[in-house]
Design a protein around this motif. Sequence first.
Motif, PDB file in Angstrom:
ATOM      1  N   PHE A 251       1.741  14.520 -37.048  1.00  0.00           N
ATOM      2  CA  PHE A 251       1.859  13.184 -37.598  1.00  0.00           C
ATOM      3  C   PHE A 251       2.313  12.205 -36.523  1.00  0.00           C
ATOM      4  N   ASN A 252       1.756  11.007 -36.656  1.00  0.00           N
ATOM      5  CA  ASN A 252       2.123   9.890 -35.790  1.00  0.00           C
ATOM      6  C   ASN A 252       3.021   8.997 -36.627  1.00  0.00           C
ATOM      7  N   GLN A 253       4.239   8.789 -36.133  1.00  0.00           N
ATOM      8  CA  GLN A 253       5.217   8.087 -36.964  1.00  0.00           C
ATOM      9  C   GLN A 253       5.929   7.017 -36.149  1.00  0.00           C
ATOM     10  N   ASN A 254       6.656   6.186 -36.879  1.00  0.00           N
ATOM     11  CA  ASN A 254       7.484   5.153 -36.259  1.00  0.00           C
ATOM     12  C   ASN A 254       6.715   4.093 -35.486  1.00  0.00           C
ATOM     13  N   LEU A 255       5.415   3.994 -35.758  1.00  0.00           N
ATOM     14  CA  LEU A 255       4.649   2.881 -35.175  1.00  0.00           C
ATOM     15  C   LEU A 255       4.641   1.735 -36.196  1.00  0.00           C
TER      16      LEU A 255
ATOM     17  N   LEU B  36      -6.623   4.534 -28.704  1.00  0.00           N
ATOM     18  CA  LEU B  36      -6.797   3.784 -27.449  1.00  0.00           C
ATOM     19  C   LEU B  36      -6.105   4.518 -26.294  1.00  0.00           C
ATOM     20  N   MET B  37      -4.926   5.014 -26.562  1.00  0.00           N
ATOM     21  CA  MET B  37      -4.155   5.680 -25.500  1.00  0.00           C
ATOM     22  C   MET B  37      -4.915   6.896 -24.951  1.00  0.00           C
ATOM     23  N   TRP B  38      -5.396   7.758 -25.859  1.00  0.00           N
ATOM     24  CA  TRP B  38      -6.123   8.950 -25.392  1.00  0.00           C
ATOM     25  C   TRP B  38      -7.433   8.560 -24.709  1.00  0.00           C
ATOM     26  N   THR B  39      -8.071   7.520 -25.237  1.00  0.00           N
ATOM     27  CA  THR B  39      -9.323   7.070 -24.620  1.00  0.00           C
ATOM     28  C   THR B  39      -9.062   6.564 -23.206  1.00  0.00           C
TER      29      THR B  39
ATOM     30  N   LEU C 276       5.975  11.341 -26.151  1.00  0.00           N
ATOM     31  CA  LEU C 276       5.792  10.982 -27.563  1.00  0.00           C
ATOM     32  C   LEU C 276       6.721  11.775 -28.479  1.00  0.00           C
ATOM     33  N   ILE C 277       6.904  13.044 -28.151  1.00  0.00           N
ATOM     34  CA  ILE C 277       7.785  13.884 -28.984  1.00  0.00           C
ATOM     35  C   ILE C 277       9.224  13.408 -28.840  1.00  0.00           C
TER      36      ILE C 277
ATOM     37  N   ILE D  20       7.591   9.549 -31.764  1.00  0.00           N
ATOM     38  CA  ILE D  20       6.339   8.966 -32.251  1.00  0.00           C
ATOM     39  C   ILE D  20       5.431  10.090 -32.771  1.00  0.00           C
ATOM     40  N   ARG D  21       5.523  11.214 -32.131  1.00  0.00           N
ATOM     41  CA  ARG D  21       4.723  12.365 -32.540  1.00  0.00           C
ATOM     42  C   ARG D  21       5.611  13.424 -33.186  1.00  0.00           C
TER      43      ARG D  21
END
Lengths: 176, 168
Positions: free
Chosen positions: A48-52, A68-71, A112-113, A117-118
């Motif tokens: 899960f992607n959180q806190n954005l 966008l980040m991974w791209t 991220l962890i 965020i992750r």
Amino acid sequence: MIFEIAIIVVTLALLLFLHSKNKDSWKVYLITAVGVLLFEYFTQALWFNQNLESWAYLYLDISWIMTLMWTNVILFSIFFVESLRPKFSEVKKFFTSIGIITLFVLAIEWILIRTNIRGYPEVILELYETLPRLFGIVPLKELIYVFAFMSLVVAFTRYWQSNYNLKFDKFKGRKK
Amino acid sequence: MNILLFELLVILVTVGILVYMSKSGHKTVMKKFGLMLVAIFLFQIMSEPMWVNSKLHSWAYLYGNVSWVLTFGWAIIFLLTFLIVDGGFKKMPEKNKFWLYLLVATIITVPAESLIIKLGIRSYADILSQTFSGLMIPLTQVPIEVLIAVPMISALIIPFYKYMAKEY
């Protein structure tokens, strides 16, 4: 908010830079983003992607900012390899790109962890904990996972580049 | 159908398709098969926690939950898809055939998935089944979400296979 804005700024900067080198860059970027999004959508149950910020999410916890980040990571790595090793065979370029991408991803994932965020569901955390760690740090499964993910996405990009005849190997200003 | 029969059938059909491809003029069949297995395996590595493959014989598993027999099963689906689309639409550009690949792969997968669910071979991990709507594809026990998942899976596996088959 800072994270989201930073990603958007980096994306714009990267696109402008790449476009100055190759006019097909934005199309290749779009193709790569689609590949990343497909992957994120399919595997969204695994993390899960959180806190954005709320506007950073597309659907459930799939975030277009993360897309966008991974791209950015993928495209920058491909460009880096194409620029430094233009004479490599296509297969060598593919695996070299994957190697560079993997290094970036492991570093970014670590950040991220730690910035929360992750996150991962309990069952995934338990799975990672049972598996060996390379050099005592990197869960082996994560390394293999990143390699698998990126191989599929980079191949997706290359396939569609070929279908639309988009050249991403000729850059303005490169020494001959 | 018992499990052993299913496993043997998958292996037989795989061999049958490969023999057919060799005899009908396809080149480098074993290389293509190998690349297809790699593409599917890459996908299985990353999606492994999402489903449960059980009741197969122990020899049918590579590691954990990942069964090479089911990998062969996926290979059958994709190889059949290519035979049908490439055979029936020879002059169509690749970028248009891609969408047909997704459609045909989905059509073939639904009854196959229904069979393995019915045999008790396939079930879905809680982290995945919690996201399901509860709706099934009519006349099957297959979650309707499979109609989205299979094109997505195919959209990643097919380009990998096609790209590697061309460049490697």
